[in-house]
Motif scaffolding. Structure first.
Motif, PDB file in Angstrom:
ATOM      1  N   THR A 258       0.169 -13.903  -2.203  1.00 46.25           N
ATOM      2  CA  THR A 258       0.928 -12.333  -2.471  1.00 46.25           C
ATOM      3  C   THR A 258       1.500 -12.060  -1.008  1.00 46.25           C
ATOM      4  N   LEU A 259       1.146 -12.279  -0.077  1.00 47.91           N
ATOM      5  CA  LEU A 259       1.531 -12.109   1.122  1.00 47.91           C
ATOM      6  C   LEU A 259       2.828 -13.054   1.466  1.00 47.91           C
ATOM      7  N   SER A 260       2.837 -14.148   1.203  1.00 42.11           N
ATOM      8  CA  SER A 260       3.949 -14.804   1.209  1.00 42.11           C
ATOM      9  C   SER A 260       5.130 -14.353   0.191  1.00 42.11           C
ATOM     10  N   VAL A 261       4.866 -13.992  -0.872  1.00 41.05           N
ATOM     11  CA  VAL A 261       5.601 -13.324  -1.766  1.00 41.05           C
ATOM     12  C   VAL A 261       6.356 -12.019  -1.208  1.00 41.05           C
ATOM     13  N   SER A 262       5.607 -11.225  -0.605  1.00 37.95           N
ATOM     14  CA  SER A 262       6.045  -9.999  -0.266  1.00 37.95           C
ATOM     15  C   SER A 262       6.850 -10.118   1.184  1.00 37.95           C
TER      16      SER A 262
ATOM     17  N   VAL B 112     -11.521   5.355  -8.107  1.00 36.50           N
ATOM     18  CA  VAL B 112     -10.415   6.393  -8.375  1.00 36.50           C
ATOM     19  C   VAL B 112      -9.028   5.691  -7.921  1.00 36.50           C
ATOM     20  N   TRP B 113      -9.292   5.028  -6.725  1.00 28.67           N
ATOM     21  CA  TRP B 113      -8.081   4.119  -5.937  1.00 28.67           C
ATOM     22  C   TRP B 113      -7.504   3.318  -7.178  1.00 28.67           C
ATOM     23  N   ASN B 114      -8.283   2.529  -7.850  1.00 30.43           N
ATOM     24  CA  ASN B 114      -7.846   1.522  -8.542  1.00 30.43           C
ATOM     25  C   ASN B 114      -7.609   2.020  -9.942  1.00 30.43           C
TER      26      ASN B 114
ATOM     27  N   ALA C  35       4.551  -6.585  -2.058  1.00 35.14           N
ATOM     28  CA  ALA C  35       4.581  -5.521  -0.894  1.00 35.14           C
ATOM     29  C   ALA C  35       3.738  -4.315  -1.276  1.00 35.14           C
ATOM     30  N   ALA C  36       3.805  -3.716  -2.133  1.00 35.50           N
ATOM     31  CA  ALA C  36       3.342  -2.442  -2.591  1.00 35.50           C
ATOM     32  C   ALA C  36       1.900  -2.744  -2.876  1.00 35.50           C
ATOM     33  N   SER C  37       1.597  -4.139  -3.542  1.00 36.30           N
ATOM     34  CA  SER C  37       0.119  -4.183  -3.808  1.00 36.30           C
ATOM     35  C   SER C  37      -0.595  -4.459  -2.300  1.00 36.30           C
ATOM     36  N   LEU C  38      -0.069  -5.005  -1.521  1.00 38.92           N
ATOM     37  CA  LEU C  38      -0.792  -5.385  -0.281  1.00 38.92           C
ATOM     38  C   LEU C  38      -0.810  -3.944   0.628  1.00 38.92           C
ATOM     39  N   LEU C  39       0.084  -3.006   0.556  1.00 39.30           N
ATOM     40  CA  LEU C  39       0.074  -1.736   1.139  1.00 39.30           C
ATOM     41  C   LEU C  39      -1.208  -0.731   0.334  1.00 39.30           C
ATOM     42  N   THR C  40      -1.091  -1.120  -1.039  1.00 40.74           N
ATOM     43  CA  THR C  40      -2.390  -0.349  -1.793  1.00 40.74           C
ATOM     44  C   THR C  40      -3.538  -0.947  -1.193  1.00 40.74           C
TER      45      THR C  40
ATOM     46  N   ILE D 218      -4.741  -2.316   1.410  1.00 36.58           N
ATOM     47  CA  ILE D 218      -5.116  -2.402   2.899  1.00 36.58           C
ATOM     48  C   ILE D 218      -6.131  -1.046   3.197  1.00 36.58           C
ATOM     49  N   PRO D 219      -5.814   0.217   2.822  1.00 35.39           N
ATOM     50  CA  PRO D 219      -6.638   1.243   3.125  1.00 35.39           C
ATOM     51  C   PRO D 219      -8.236   0.809   2.432  1.00 35.39           C
TER      52      PRO D 219
END
Length: 280
Positions: free
Chosen positions: A32-36, A209-211, A249-254, A256-257
């Motif tokens: 996923t990081l590679s694709v982002s 709740v996050w997921n 990119a959006a998935s990884l940003l989501t 990280i917290p």
């Protein structure tokens, strides 16, 4: 073969197994990081490389500034804060009461709660919709918060009740001898001791709740009220040409917290979950 040598070989093989398992688990994240970081949307073509030929952070910039990602983040934080606050406010005193007091119907209520919570939440979706619709709570944060609290307060009750059961009653009796009243016993004696369980319960509610996706998509009809999970789906569902680098990119940003929170409280995870899980 010497017994100690056998033990070392056994432990080495076990460690090797877990190292391989961890590496296998981390492959999808690295992918996923590679694709982002990939500058072109060629994930489905034969030219895609695991190591991007053109590394760029434009996908992250696009997510943060060209998509309503920050709005979805704000909506999710509202739901998380409200759900955690209300769920803990309900679950902590209820867990303490079910742990310390014996009253008629105590076990029956506990069993009914756990049975109700065992059913898949999607089974209750139509009934919840019929209840919330007359009250005009569909497409509102309050309606979604009520659904989440109804689900996670039961989990919190059971998890913290198990932890309260592990705290010896003699500690409270010693506190009473020293002159503490019931309120002081709970707030100054029991709550600090139950801190690991409370932290873990709060984190589990945050992760839920996050997921959470099904109720967020079903009960929130406007994109301006989407949560992060619903927003991620919208990034793909509304486009004819799916942009996998932006979605990654959006998935990884989501993620990280939640990863940061988990790393911070990992010391409490073992005691908070195991102690609460083994006591009925």
């Amino acid at each position: 073969m010497h017994r100690r040598t056998k033990h070392r070989i056994k432990m080495s093989l076990l460690n090797l197994f877990f190292i391989v398992a961890c590496l296998l688990c981390i492959v999808p994240i690295l992918y996923t990081l590679s694709v982002s970081l990939n500058g072109t949307n060629n994930i489905l073509s034969g030219s895609f490389s695991f190591i991007p030929k053109e590394v760029t952070f434009d996908n992250y910039k696009a997510v943060l500034f060209n998509k309503p990602y920050l709005l979805w983040l704000k909506n999710t934080l509202i739901l998380v804060i409200a759900t955690v606050t209300i769920s803990l406010a309900v679950a902590i005193p209820a867990a303490y009461a079910f742990s310390r007091f014996r009253f008629i119907g105590r076990k029956t209520i506990l069993y009914i709660l756990i049975i109700l919570n065992a059913f898949p939440s999607i089974l209750s979706m139509f009934a919840i919709y019929r209840i919330l619709m007359p009250m005009k709570l569909v497409n509102s944060y309050l309606g979604l918060i009520l659904i989440y609290v109804g689900t996670m307060a039961i989990f919190g009750l059971w998890n913290m009740k198990g932890y309260f059961d592990t705290i010896p009653i003699e500690i409270e009796e010693a506190g009473k001898i020293d002159g503490a009243n019931d309120f002081q016993l709970v707030t100054k004696l029991i709550m600090p001791l139950a801190k690991p369980s409370i932290i873990v319960t709060a984190v589990m509610i945050i992760i839920f709740v996050w997921n959470e996706y099904i109720f967020a998509v079903t009960f929130m009809t406007g994109a301006e009220k989407y949560t992060l999970a619903a927003g991620l789906y919208a990034l793909q569902a509304t486009q004819y040409t799916r942009n996998w680098p932006i979605f990654s990119a959006a998935s990884l940003l989501t993620a990280i917290p939640i990863l940061i929170i988990f790393l911070v409280i990992q010391k409490n995870m073992v005691s908070g979950l195991t102690a609460g899980g083994v006591k009925g």
